[in-house]
Every structure is written in structure tokens, then in C-alpha cells.
Scaffold this motif. Structure first.
Motif, PDB file in Angstrom:
ATOM      1  N   LEU A  90       0.860  -1.180   0.000  1.00 31.19           N
ATOM      2  CA  LEU A  90       0.000   0.000   0.000  1.00 31.19           C
ATOM      3  C   LEU A  90       0.900   1.235   0.000  1.00 31.19           C
ATOM      4  O   LEU A  90       1.742   1.376   0.889  1.00 31.19           O
ATOM      5  CB  LEU A  90      -0.894  -0.012   1.236  1.00 31.19           C
ATOM      6  CG  LEU A  90      -2.273   0.623   1.125  1.00 31.19           C
ATOM      7  CD1 LEU A  90      -3.110  -0.098   0.089  1.00 31.19           C
ATOM      8  CD2 LEU A  90      -2.969   0.616   2.475  1.00 31.19           C
ATOM      9  N   PRO A  91       0.773   2.144  -0.970  1.00 32.66           N
ATOM     10  CA  PRO A  91       1.714   3.269  -1.079  1.00 32.66           C
ATOM     11  C   PRO A  91       1.542   4.297   0.037  1.00 32.66           C
ATOM     12  O   PRO A  91       0.459   4.437   0.619  1.00 32.66           O
ATOM     13  CB  PRO A  91       1.375   3.873  -2.446  1.00 32.66           C
ATOM     14  CG  PRO A  91      -0.038   3.500  -2.698  1.00 32.66           C
ATOM     15  CD  PRO A  91      -0.224   2.149  -2.062  1.00 32.66           C
ATOM     16  N   SER A  92       2.603   5.034   0.299  1.00 36.22           N
ATOM     17  CA  SER A  92       2.566   6.051   1.359  1.00 36.22           C
ATOM     18  C   SER A  92       1.646   7.218   0.996  1.00 36.22           C
ATOM     19  O   SER A  92       1.288   8.018   1.869  1.00 36.22           O
ATOM     20  CB  SER A  92       3.974   6.574   1.637  1.00 36.22           C
ATOM     21  OG  SER A  92       4.542   7.152   0.480  1.00 36.22           O
ATOM     22  N   SER A  93       1.235   7.312  -0.274  1.00 35.18           N
ATOM     23  CA  SER A  93       0.278   8.354  -0.666  1.00 35.18           C
ATOM     24  C   SER A  93      -1.071   8.166   0.020  1.00 35.18           C
ATOM     25  O   SER A  93      -1.926   9.062  -0.046  1.00 35.18           O
ATOM     26  CB  SER A  93       0.105   8.379  -2.186  1.00 35.18           C
ATOM     27  OG  SER A  93      -0.292   7.109  -2.680  1.00 35.18           O
ATOM     28  N   LEU A  94      -1.261   7.034   0.703  1.00 36.61           N
ATOM     29  CA  LEU A  94      -2.439   6.856   1.546  1.00 36.61           C
ATOM     30  C   LEU A  94      -2.590   8.017   2.527  1.00 36.61           C
ATOM     31  O   LEU A  94      -3.707   8.391   2.919  1.00 36.61           O
ATOM     32  CB  LEU A  94      -2.321   5.537   2.316  1.00 36.61           C
ATOM     33  CG  LEU A  94      -3.360   5.250   3.398  1.00 36.61           C
ATOM     34  CD1 LEU A  94      -4.710   4.934   2.761  1.00 36.61           C
ATOM     35  CD2 LEU A  94      -2.926   4.098   4.288  1.00 36.61           C
ATOM     36  N   LEU A  95      -1.474   8.617   2.907  1.00 40.00           N
ATOM     37  CA  LEU A  95      -1.493   9.713   3.879  1.00 40.00           C
ATOM     38  C   LEU A  95      -2.186  10.952   3.335  1.00 40.00           C
ATOM     39  O   LEU A  95      -2.471  11.890   4.092  1.00 40.00           O
ATOM     40  CB  LEU A  95      -0.068  10.054   4.306  1.00 40.00           C
ATOM     41  CG  LEU A  95       0.682   8.946   5.062  1.00 40.00           C
ATOM     42  CD1 LEU A  95       2.102   9.369   5.350  1.00 40.00           C
ATOM     43  CD2 LEU A  95      -0.046   8.603   6.365  1.00 40.00           C
ATOM     44  N   VAL A 112       0.522  -4.133   4.086  1.00 39.53           N
ATOM     45  CA  VAL A 112       0.166  -2.856   4.695  1.00 39.53           C
ATOM     46  C   VAL A 112       1.107  -2.535   5.849  1.00 39.53           C
ATOM     47  O   VAL A 112       1.288  -3.357   6.750  1.00 39.53           O
ATOM     48  CB  VAL A 112      -1.291  -2.888   5.220  1.00 39.53           C
ATOM     49  CG1 VAL A 112      -1.663  -1.552   5.832  1.00 39.53           C
ATOM     50  CG2 VAL A 112      -2.261  -3.261   4.106  1.00 39.53           C
ATOM     51  N   ASP A 113       1.726  -1.357   5.810  1.00 38.07           N
ATOM     52  CA  ASP A 113       2.440  -0.845   6.979  1.00 38.07           C
ATOM     53  C   ASP A 113       1.387  -0.181   7.857  1.00 38.07           C
ATOM     54  O   ASP A 113       0.920   0.919   7.578  1.00 38.07           O
ATOM     55  CB  ASP A 113       3.513   0.164   6.554  1.00 38.07           C
ATOM     56  CG  ASP A 113       4.368   0.623   7.725  1.00 38.07           C
ATOM     57  OD1 ASP A 113       3.940   0.436   8.881  1.00 38.07           O
ATOM     58  OD2 ASP A 113       5.452   1.165   7.489  1.00 38.07           O
ATOM     59  N   LEU A 128      -9.049  -4.593   7.924  1.00 34.62           N
ATOM     60  CA  LEU A 128      -7.914  -5.102   7.154  1.00 34.62           C
ATOM     61  C   LEU A 128      -7.881  -6.620   7.127  1.00 34.62           C
ATOM     62  O   LEU A 128      -6.851  -7.215   6.815  1.00 34.62           O
ATOM     63  CB  LEU A 128      -6.602  -4.575   7.750  1.00 34.62           C
ATOM     64  CG  LEU A 128      -6.411  -3.059   7.747  1.00 34.62           C
ATOM     65  CD1 LEU A 128      -5.126  -2.695   8.473  1.00 34.62           C
ATOM     66  CD2 LEU A 128      -6.399  -2.502   6.329  1.00 34.62           C
ATOM     67  N   ARG A 129      -8.963  -7.267   7.441  1.00 34.74           N
ATOM     68  CA  ARG A 129      -8.995  -8.726   7.583  1.00 34.74           C
ATOM     69  C   ARG A 129      -8.410  -9.418   6.346  1.00 34.74           C
ATOM     70  O   ARG A 129      -8.762  -9.135   5.217  1.00 34.74           O
ATOM     71  CB  ARG A 129     -10.433  -9.209   7.791  1.00 34.74           C
ATOM     72  CG  ARG A 129     -10.573 -10.722   7.948  1.00 34.74           C
ATOM     73  CD  ARG A 129     -12.038 -11.115   8.143  1.00 34.74           C
ATOM     74  NE  ARG A 129     -12.853 -10.686   7.025  1.00 34.74           N
ATOM     75  CZ  ARG A 129     -12.968 -11.339   5.869  1.00 34.74           C
ATOM     76  NH1 ARG A 129     -12.293 -12.454   5.683  1.00 34.74           N
ATOM     77  NH2 ARG A 129     -13.756 -10.880   4.914  1.00 34.74           N
ATOM     78  N   GLY A 130      -7.466 -10.332   6.609  1.00 36.74           N
ATOM     79  CA  GLY A 130      -6.935 -11.176   5.550  1.00 36.74           C
ATOM     80  C   GLY A 130      -5.738 -10.630   4.796  1.00 36.74           C
ATOM     81  O   GLY A 130      -5.201 -11.309   3.922  1.00 36.74           O
ATOM     82  N   ASN A 131      -5.293  -9.413   5.122  1.00 34.76           N
ATOM     83  CA  ASN A 131      -4.142  -8.842   4.429  1.00 34.76           C
ATOM     84  C   ASN A 131      -2.858  -9.085   5.223  1.00 34.76           C
ATOM     85  O   ASN A 131      -2.879  -9.606   6.335  1.00 34.76           O
ATOM     86  CB  ASN A 131      -4.358  -7.338   4.214  1.00 34.76           C
ATOM     87  CG  ASN A 131      -5.455  -7.054   3.203  1.00 34.76           C
ATOM     88  OD1 ASN A 131      -5.245  -7.103   2.000  1.00 34.76           O
ATOM     89  ND2 ASN A 131      -6.658  -6.773   3.698  1.00 34.76           N
ATOM     90  N   ASN A 132      -1.731  -8.722   4.640  1.00 32.59           N
ATOM     91  CA  ASN A 132      -0.427  -8.881   5.285  1.00 32.59           C
ATOM     92  C   ASN A 132      -0.061  -7.584   5.991  1.00 32.59           C
ATOM     93  O   ASN A 132       0.188  -6.568   5.328  1.00 32.59           O
ATOM     94  CB  ASN A 132       0.649  -9.231   4.253  1.00 32.59           C
ATOM     95  CG  ASN A 132       0.318 -10.513   3.511  1.00 32.59           C
ATOM     96  OD1 ASN A 132       0.044 -11.534   4.127  1.00 32.59           O
ATOM     97  ND2 ASN A 132       0.350 -10.467   2.184  1.00 32.59           N
ATOM     98  N   ILE A 133      -0.027  -7.607   7.307  1.00 35.83           N
ATOM     99  CA  ILE A 133       0.170  -6.396   8.088  1.00 35.83           C
ATOM    100  C   ILE A 133       1.584  -6.342   8.636  1.00 35.83           C
ATOM    101  O   ILE A 133       2.059  -7.296   9.235  1.00 35.83           O
ATOM    102  CB  ILE A 133      -0.838  -6.319   9.255  1.00 35.83           C
ATOM    103  CG1 ILE A 133      -2.259  -6.555   8.750  1.00 35.83           C
ATOM    104  CG2 ILE A 133      -0.731  -4.975   9.954  1.00 35.83           C
ATOM    105  CD1 ILE A 133      -2.720  -5.584   7.708  1.00 35.83           C
ATOM    106  N   ARG A 134       2.247  -5.200   8.416  1.00 37.97           N
ATOM    107  CA  ARG A 134       3.576  -4.989   8.975  1.00 37.97           C
ATOM    108  C   ARG A 134       3.482  -3.960  10.093  1.00 37.97           C
ATOM    109  O   ARG A 134       2.748  -2.968   9.988  1.00 37.97           O
ATOM    110  CB  ARG A 134       4.540  -4.471   7.903  1.00 37.97           C
ATOM    111  CG  ARG A 134       4.988  -5.516   6.920  1.00 37.97           C
ATOM    112  CD  ARG A 134       6.337  -5.165   6.329  1.00 37.97           C
ATOM    113  NE  ARG A 134       6.400  -3.778   5.888  1.00 37.97           N
ATOM    114  CZ  ARG A 134       6.627  -3.411   4.620  1.00 37.97           C
ATOM    115  NH1 ARG A 134       6.772  -4.321   3.691  1.00 37.97           N
ATOM    116  NH2 ARG A 134       6.703  -2.146   4.299  1.00 37.97           N
TER     117      ARG A 134
END
Length: 206
Positions: A90-95, A112-113, A128-134
Motif C-alpha cells: 500500500l503506497p505512502s500516498s495513503l497519507l 500494509v504498513d 484489514l482482515r486477511g491482508n499482510n500487516i507490517r
């Protein structure tokens, strides 16, 4: 229809490819959920719908990475991308989405960070269910984001996220179907004491 502000085509199960909606520059509400489009990637023109406040793209056969341009929707308050095949970081442009209140990414396989979300001060519903979370290193004391509903089930968590100890408005917290081991930290029983309605730590499938 250049003055169109509200377009709801959800549940119609359109097939084929989605034409560009770039000319509908006044759209504030757009829902395409449940359509059976040909497999497609998010095009750059979505980022040009500058007046969008509600966007629902649930279960529309999206795949691939989310482009940075998509997060130019700076007015969006509700964003639904559930049940697609989105992958990649997920890109930092989410901000850019500082007006975001509700975000649904469940049912994808993105990376996802999580601490990006802690800079979105208006965000209170996150799935965020089911995604890869960092979980990157950050001073959790500084976050002003207070969630009401936080869904992080099936995200391969191995520890209780430290930032939770500073959450005071949680109503629903879902941490089920993860890989958390060991003792539950004492501070877990002190979070959102006046508001928490439901807490899931189970290994059941819902």
C-alpha cells in the motif's frame, strides 16, 4: 451528465469493462459494488475524481497493486475495496486521505504498513482482515487516531500490537484467527474500558 453528483450502480452485476468516468468530475458518491466486470486494475483516472466523498468498489474483480494516484481522492470519507484481488505494498500516498473515516480493505492480499493509518486522525473504522500487516517501529504515544471499530483478523499477527494500549474509544476489536502466542498483556484489560462492546481472540472462522 456533467453535473452528476450521485451514482449508485451497486448490485446490478454489470459485465464487460468499466469505461472511464473521468468526465463526471462532480461525483461525490460512487458505488459499483457487486459488478462482474472483466478482471481490471485501478486506472489513474480515479484519482481525478476530486470531489468523491464516498467510493464503493467492493467485489468488482479488481486485481494488482493500488497506484499512488488513486490516493489523490483527498475528500473521501468512506472507501470500500473489499473482496477483490489487490496485492502489493500500500503506497505512502495513503497519507493524502486525511478526511478518511472508514476504510475497508478486507478480503484482499495487500501488504500494509499499519502505522500509516495512525497518521489519519479522522479514521475510526478500519477493516484489514486477511491482508499482510507490517508493524514498523514508531512511538505509539504520539498517535492521535482513535478507532471505534478495528478489524485485524487473519492478518498473521504474532503479538498484541503495542499501540492498542493507547486506544480509548474502541467499541469493537477483532484479533481472531491470528498467530498470537503467550500471555495476554495486562494493559489489554485497561483499553477502552468505558466503550468496548466486543473483543474477539478466537480461532473460529466466521
Amino acid at each position: 451528465m456533467t453535473q452528476l453528483t450521485f451514482l449508485d450502480l451497486s448490485g446490478i452485476e454489470f459485465t464487460g469493462s468499466l469505461p472511464s468516468l473521468e468526465r463526471f468530475s462532480n461525483l461525490a458518491y460512487l458505488s459499483l459494488s457487486g459488478s462482474s466486470f472483466d478482471r481490471w486494475k485501478l486506472p489513474d483516472w480515479f484519482g481525478k475524481l476530486k470531489k468523491i466523498t464516498y467510493l464503493n468498489l467492493e467485489d468488482v474483480n479488481l486485481y494488482g497493486e493500488i497506484p499512488s494516484s488513486f490516493f489523490n481522492l483527498t475528500r473521501v470519507g468512506t472507501l470500500v475495496l473489499s473482496r477483490n484481488q489487490l496485492i502489493g505494498q500500500l503506497p505512502s500516498s495513503l497519507l493524502n486521505l486525511q478526511n478518511l473515516e472508514s476504510f475497508y480493505l478486507d478480503g484482499n492480499n495487500a501488504t500494509v504498513d499499519f502505522y500509516l493509518f495512525l497518521s489519519l486522525k479522522n479514521l475510526n473504522y478500519l477493516n484489514l482482515r486477511g491482508n499482510n500487516i507490517r508493524l514498523s517501529v514508531i512511538d505509539s504515544h504520539k498517535t492521535e487516531t482513535q478507532f471505534k471499530v478495528l478489524w485485524r483478523a487473519s492478518c498473521n499477527l504474532k503479538v498484541f500490537p503495542e499501540f492498542l494500549r493507547f486506544q480509548h474509544q474502541l467499541e469493537f476489536l477483532y484479533l481472531d484467527n491470528n498467530k498470537i502466542e503467550g500471555l495476554i498483556p495486562g494493559w489489554m484489560w485497561n483499553i477502552s474500558k468505558e466503550t468496548l462492546i466486543e473483543l474477539r481472540l478466537s480461532q473460529k472462522t466466521y
